[in-house]
Design a protein around this motif. Structure first.
Motif, PDB file in Angstrom:
ATOM      1  N   SER A   1       2.476  33.708   3.129  1.00  0.00           N
ATOM      2  CA  SER A   1       2.111  34.473   1.922  1.00  0.00           C
ATOM      3  C   SER A   1       1.172  33.629   1.080  1.00  0.00           C
ATOM      4  CB  SER A   1       3.334  34.816   1.070  1.00  0.00           C
ATOM      5  OG  SER A   1       3.698  33.734   0.221  1.00  0.00           O
ATOM      6  N   SER A   2       0.629  34.237   0.047  1.00  0.00           N
ATOM      7  CA  SER A   2      -0.129  33.457  -0.934  1.00  0.00           C
ATOM      8  C   SER A   2       0.826  32.543  -1.710  1.00  0.00           C
ATOM      9  CB  SER A   2      -0.894  34.398  -1.874  1.00  0.00           C
ATOM     10  OG  SER A   2      -0.026  35.369  -2.364  1.00  0.00           O
ATOM     11  N   PRO A   3       0.318  31.524  -2.401  1.00  0.00           N
ATOM     12  CA  PRO A   3       1.212  30.602  -3.119  1.00  0.00           C
ATOM     13  C   PRO A   3       2.050  31.350  -4.152  1.00  0.00           C
ATOM     14  CG  PRO A   3      -1.053  29.770  -3.116  1.00  0.00           C
ATOM     15  CD  PRO A   3      -1.110  31.163  -2.569  1.00  0.00           C
ATOM     16  N   GLY A   4       3.337  31.056  -4.154  1.00  0.00           N
ATOM     17  CA  GLY A   4       4.191  31.561  -5.221  1.00  0.00           C
ATOM     18  C   GLY A   4       4.728  32.970  -5.051  1.00  0.00           C
ATOM     19  N   SER A   5       4.492  33.608  -3.903  1.00  0.00           N
ATOM     20  CA  SER A   5       5.014  34.973  -3.698  1.00  0.00           C
ATOM     21  C   SER A   5       6.532  34.980  -3.559  1.00  0.00           C
ATOM     22  CB  SER A   5       4.434  35.595  -2.426  1.00  0.00           C
ATOM     23  OG  SER A   5       3.045  35.566  -2.469  1.00  0.00           O
ATOM     24  N   GLY A   6       7.087  33.812  -3.166  1.00  0.00           N
ATOM     25  CA  GLY A   6       8.545  33.713  -3.076  1.00  0.00           C
ATOM     26  C   GLY A   6       9.081  33.379  -1.700  1.00  0.00           C
ATOM     27  N   LYS A   7       8.268  32.706  -0.867  1.00  0.00           N
ATOM     28  CA  LYS A   7       8.722  32.357   0.492  1.00  0.00           C
ATOM     29  C   LYS A   7       9.986  31.496   0.445  1.00  0.00           C
ATOM     30  CE  LYS A   7       4.702  30.466   1.447  1.00  0.00           C
ATOM     31  NZ  LYS A   7       4.073  30.854   0.175  1.00  0.00           N
TER      32      LYS A   7
ATOM     33  N   ASP B   1      12.131  43.188  -9.097  1.00  0.00           N
ATOM     34  CA  ASP B   1      12.670  43.172 -10.477  1.00  0.00           C
ATOM     35  C   ASP B   1      11.546  43.198 -11.510  1.00  0.00           C
ATOM     36  OD1 ASP B   1      12.596  39.832 -11.287  1.00  0.00           O
ATOM     37  OD2 ASP B   1      12.484  40.396  -9.201  1.00  0.00           O
ATOM     38  N   LEU B   2      10.319  42.802 -11.092  1.00  0.00           N
ATOM     39  CA  LEU B   2       9.188  42.760 -12.036  1.00  0.00           C
ATOM     40  C   LEU B   2       8.405  44.073 -12.076  1.00  0.00           C
ATOM     41  CD1 LEU B   2       7.691  39.178 -11.399  1.00  0.00           C
ATOM     42  CD2 LEU B   2       9.295  39.905 -13.170  1.00  0.00           C
ATOM     43  N   LEU B   3       8.798  45.051 -11.262  1.00  0.00           N
ATOM     44  CA  LEU B   3       8.024  46.307 -11.177  1.00  0.00           C
ATOM     45  C   LEU B   3       7.714  46.928 -12.549  1.00  0.00           C
ATOM     46  CD1 LEU B   3       9.259  48.208  -7.984  1.00  0.00           C
ATOM     47  CD2 LEU B   3       6.902  47.546  -8.567  1.00  0.00           C
TER      48      LEU B   3
ATOM     49  N   VAL C   1      12.593  43.527  -1.708  1.00  0.00           N
ATOM     50  CA  VAL C   1      13.644  42.572  -2.111  1.00  0.00           C
ATOM     51  C   VAL C   1      13.352  41.975  -3.486  1.00  0.00           C
ATOM     52  CG1 VAL C   1      14.216  41.905   0.275  1.00  0.00           C
ATOM     53  CG2 VAL C   1      12.518  40.581  -0.981  1.00  0.00           C
ATOM     54  N   SER C   2      14.389  41.457  -4.074  1.00  0.00           N
ATOM     55  CA  SER C   2      14.235  40.563  -5.228  1.00  0.00           C
ATOM     56  C   SER C   2      15.036  39.312  -4.929  1.00  0.00           C
ATOM     57  CB  SER C   2      14.755  41.209  -6.516  1.00  0.00           C
ATOM     58  OG  SER C   2      14.848  40.202  -7.516  1.00  0.00           O
ATOM     59  N   ALA C   3      14.328  38.216  -4.680  1.00  0.00           N
ATOM     60  CA  ALA C   3      15.033  36.950  -4.438  1.00  0.00           C
ATOM     61  C   ALA C   3      15.720  36.511  -5.727  1.00  0.00           C
ATOM     62  CB  ALA C   3      14.053  35.882  -3.957  1.00  0.00           C
TER      63      ALA C   3
ATOM     64  N   GLY D   1       5.883  23.803   5.474  1.00  0.00           N
ATOM     65  CA  GLY D   1       4.485  23.395   5.500  1.00  0.00           C
ATOM     66  C   GLY D   1       3.904  23.436   4.095  1.00  0.00           C
ATOM     67  N   ASP D   2       3.408  22.297   3.645  1.00  0.00           N
ATOM     68  CA  ASP D   2       2.752  22.248   2.330  1.00  0.00           C
ATOM     69  C   ASP D   2       1.591  21.282   2.416  1.00  0.00           C
ATOM     70  OD1 ASP D   2       4.102  23.761   0.068  1.00  0.00           O
ATOM     71  OD2 ASP D   2       5.832  22.798   1.006  1.00  0.00           O
ATOM     72  N   ILE D   3       0.630  21.462   1.544  1.00  0.00           N
ATOM     73  CA  ILE D   3      -0.496  20.522   1.524  1.00  0.00           C
ATOM     74  C   ILE D   3       0.024  19.153   1.066  1.00  0.00           C
ATOM     75  CG2 ILE D   3      -2.794  20.058   0.567  1.00  0.00           C
ATOM     76  CD1 ILE D   3      -3.220  23.057   0.358  1.00  0.00           C
TER      77      ILE D   3
ATOM     78  N   ILE E   1       8.418  42.806   0.530  1.00  0.00           N
ATOM     79  CA  ILE E   1       7.791  43.058  -0.776  1.00  0.00           C
ATOM     80  C   ILE E   1       8.756  42.491  -1.813  1.00  0.00           C
ATOM     81  CG2 ILE E   1       6.892  44.810  -2.340  1.00  0.00           C
ATOM     82  CD1 ILE E   1       6.405  46.594   0.142  1.00  0.00           C
ATOM     83  N   ASN E   2       8.359  41.363  -2.404  1.00  0.00           N
ATOM     84  CA  ASN E   2       9.289  40.595  -3.251  1.00  0.00           C
ATOM     85  C   ASN E   2       9.011  40.822  -4.741  1.00  0.00           C
ATOM     86  OD1 ASN E   2      11.368  38.718  -3.754  1.00  0.00           O
ATOM     87  ND2 ASN E   2       9.913  37.027  -3.926  1.00  0.00           N
ATOM     88  N   LYS E   3       9.961  40.376  -5.536  1.00  0.00           N
ATOM     89  CA  LYS E   3       9.910  40.428  -7.012  1.00  0.00           C
ATOM     90  C   LYS E   3       9.958  41.873  -7.503  1.00  0.00           C
ATOM     91  CE  LYS E   3       7.345  36.056  -7.197  1.00  0.00           C
ATOM     92  NZ  LYS E   3       6.510  35.140  -7.943  1.00  0.00           N
TER      93      LYS E   3
HETATM   94  N1  LIG Z   1      11.002  37.487 -11.080  1.00  0.00           N
HETATM   95  C1  LIG Z   1      11.084  36.980  -9.851  1.00  0.00           C
HETATM   96  N2  LIG Z   1      10.637  35.727  -9.607  1.00  0.00           N
HETATM   97  C2  LIG Z   1      10.739  35.244  -8.351  1.00  0.00           C
HETATM   98  C3  LIG Z   1      11.298  36.004  -7.281  1.00  0.00           C
HETATM   99  N3  LIG Z   1      11.229  35.265  -6.157  1.00  0.00           N
HETATM  100  C4  LIG Z   1      10.667  34.089  -6.509  1.00  0.00           C
HETATM  101  N4  LIG Z   1      10.391  34.068  -7.827  1.00  0.00           N
HETATM  102  C5  LIG Z   1       9.773  32.974  -8.598  1.00  0.00           C
HETATM  103  O1  LIG Z   1       8.432  32.800  -8.149  1.00  0.00           O
HETATM  104  C6  LIG Z   1       8.058  31.427  -8.194  1.00  0.00           C
HETATM  105  C7  LIG Z   1       7.546  30.977  -6.831  1.00  0.00           C
HETATM  106  O2  LIG Z   1       8.594  31.057  -5.884  1.00  0.00           O
HETATM  107  P1  LIG Z   1       8.622  30.200  -4.551  1.00  0.00           P
HETATM  108  O3  LIG Z   1       9.809  30.678  -3.780  1.00  0.00           O
HETATM  109  O4  LIG Z   1       8.521  28.760  -4.850  1.00  0.00           O
HETATM  110  O5  LIG Z   1       7.279  30.693  -3.872  1.00  0.00           O
HETATM  111  P2  LIG Z   1       6.585  30.174  -2.524  1.00  0.00           P
HETATM  112  O6  LIG Z   1       5.923  31.355  -1.892  1.00  0.00           O
HETATM  113  O7  LIG Z   1       7.570  29.455  -1.700  1.00  0.00           O
HETATM  114  O8  LIG Z   1       5.496  29.178  -3.095  1.00  0.00           O
HETATM  115  P3  LIG Z   1       4.590  28.117  -2.256  1.00  0.00           P
HETATM  116  O9  LIG Z   1       5.483  27.433  -1.279  1.00  0.00           O
HETATM  117  O10 LIG Z   1       4.066  27.192  -3.298  1.00  0.00           O
HETATM  118  O11 LIG Z   1       3.502  28.915  -1.596  1.00  0.00           O
HETATM  119  C8  LIG Z   1       9.307  30.662  -8.638  1.00  0.00           C
HETATM  120  O12 LIG Z   1       9.224  30.411 -10.019  1.00  0.00           O
HETATM  121  C9  LIG Z   1      10.446  31.631  -8.316  1.00  0.00           C
HETATM  122  O13 LIG Z   1      11.574  31.460  -9.157  1.00  0.00           O
HETATM  123  C10 LIG Z   1      11.777  37.319  -7.564  1.00  0.00           C
HETATM  124  O14 LIG Z   1      12.274  38.055  -6.717  1.00  0.00           O
HETATM  125  N5  LIG Z   1      11.617  37.754  -8.868  1.00  0.00           N
END
Ligand SMILES: Nc1nc2c(ncn2[C@@H]2O[C@H](COP(=O)(O)OP(=O)(O)OP(=O)(O)O)[C@@H](O)[C@H]2O)c(=O)[nH]1
Ligand SMILES: [Mg+2]
Length: 222
Positions: free
Chosen positions: A37-43, A167-169, A195-197, A65-67, A163-165
Motif C-alpha cells: 500500500s502507500s505509506p500509512g494506509s495501515g499495513k 471509521d473515518l468515512l 475494515v477498521s484496524a 520491508g522499510d527504507i 479498504i481500511n480506516k
Molecule cells: N482512524 C484510523 N487510523 C488508522 C487505522 N489503521 C491505521 N491507522 C493509523 O494510520 C497510521 C499509519 O498506520 P500504519 O499501520 O503504521 O501504516 P503502514 O501502512 O504500515 O505505514 P508504512 O509502513 O509507513 O507504509 C497510524 O497512525 C495508525 O494508527 C484505522 O483503521 N483507522
C-alpha cells in the motif's frame, strides 16, 4: 573489438530469484502473502489485528520491508512471533533477492503463513515478484477515490484489497460504492474487505480468506 556483455534486465534477474523463492515455499507448503500500500494506509496496523486473531490458530511469520528503521518490526515483535526487518536503504520496494537471505532467519517448517509487509509505496512494489502466492493491497478511505484508476497495477496484481480506516468515512469525501466499482473494473476477481484496524472491525472475512489459502496450499501435491 570491445567485447560487450549485456546484463540481464533487472526484472528478469528478479524473476529468477522469485522462482527459487516460490519453489522453496512450495516444498514447505507455506502460504506467502505480499502486503502492499502507500505509506500509512495501515499495513502494520492490519497485521497487528491479524496476528491477534490468528493466535493459536496459525503459525505466522512476518518480514518487514522499510527504507529505514526497525519500527514496524518492533511493533510486530511485541506479539512474540518471528519477524525480520529488511532495510532497503533507499529503494522504494522489496525485491526477490532481498527476501531470499531473510528466509534463512526463519524455521520455515514451523510456519503456516508468512506475510511480507512491503515498503510503503503504491507503485514500485507491484512491479517486483517476490515469489509470493498472493498479494493483498491496503487502501484507506482517506487517500481519495481516484487512487485505483490512477495507480491500477497494484490492484491488478492483488487478490484482495483491504479498504481500511472505514471509521473515518464520515470525515472524508470517499464514495465507497464507487471505490469498490472502480476496483472491480480494474480486477473483477478482487476480494474486497472493509475494515477498521483502529476499531477492530470487519476482520472476520479477511481471516477466513487467509485460513482458506493456507489450507489450500498445504493440500497442494508436491
Ligand atoms: N482512524 C484510523 N487510523 C488508522 C487505522 N489503521 C491505521 N491507522 C493509523 O494510520 C497510521 C499509519 O498506520 P500504519 O499501520 O503504521 O501504516 P503502514 O501502512 O504500515 O505505514 P508504512 O509502513 O509507513 O507504509 C497510524 O497512525 C495508525 O494508527 C484505522 O483503521 N483507522
Ligand atoms: Mg508499516
Amino acid at each position: 573489438m570491445v567485447k560487450v556483455r549485456m546484463a540481464a534486465p533487472v526484472l528478469q534477474q528478479n524473476d529468477e530469484v522469485a522462482r527459487e523463492n516460490r519453489e522453496l515455499f512450495r516444498e514447505k507448503g507455506l502460504f506467502v502473502l505480499n502486503l502492499m500500500s502507500s505509506p500509512g494506509s495501515g499495513k502494520t496496523s492490519i497485521l497487528e489485528r491479524t496476528i491477534e486473531k490468528l493466535a493459536g490458530r496459525l503459525k505466522l511469520g512476518v518480514i518487514e520491508g522499510d527504507i529505514y528503521t526497525t519500527r514496524d518490526a518492533e511493533r510486530i515483535e511485541k506479539f512474540g512471533i518471528p519477524v525480520v526487518q529488511i532495510n532497503t536503504a533507499g529503494s522504494c520496494h522489496l525485491d526477490a533477492r532481498m527476501v531470499q537471505p531473510a528466509l534463512d532467519d526463519f524455521v520455515l517448517d514451523e510456519l503456516d503463513l508468512l506475510i511480507v509487509e512491503n515498503v510503503g509505496n503504491l507503485v514500485c512494489p507491484a512491479e517486483f515478484d517476490l515469489g509470493e502466492d498472493a498479494a493483498a493491497a491496503v487502501l484507506s478511505v482517506a487517500e481519495g477515490n481516484d487512487k485505483p484508476v490512477k495507480y491500477p497495477l497494484v490492484f491488478r496484481e492483488s487478490s484482495v484489497v483491504l479498504i481500511n480506516k472505514i471509521d473515518l468515512l464520515p470525515y472524508t469525501d470517499c464514495d465507497i460504492g464507487l471505490l469498490q466499482e472502480d476496483l472491480k473494473k480494474i480486477n473483477p476477481q478482487l476480494e474486497l474487505f472493509q475494515v477498521s484496524a483502529r476499531l477492530d472491525e470487519g476482520f472476520d472475512p479477511w481471516i477466513a480468506w487467509l485460513e482458506q489459502q493456507v489450507k489450500a496450499k498445504k493440500k497442494r501435491p508436491s
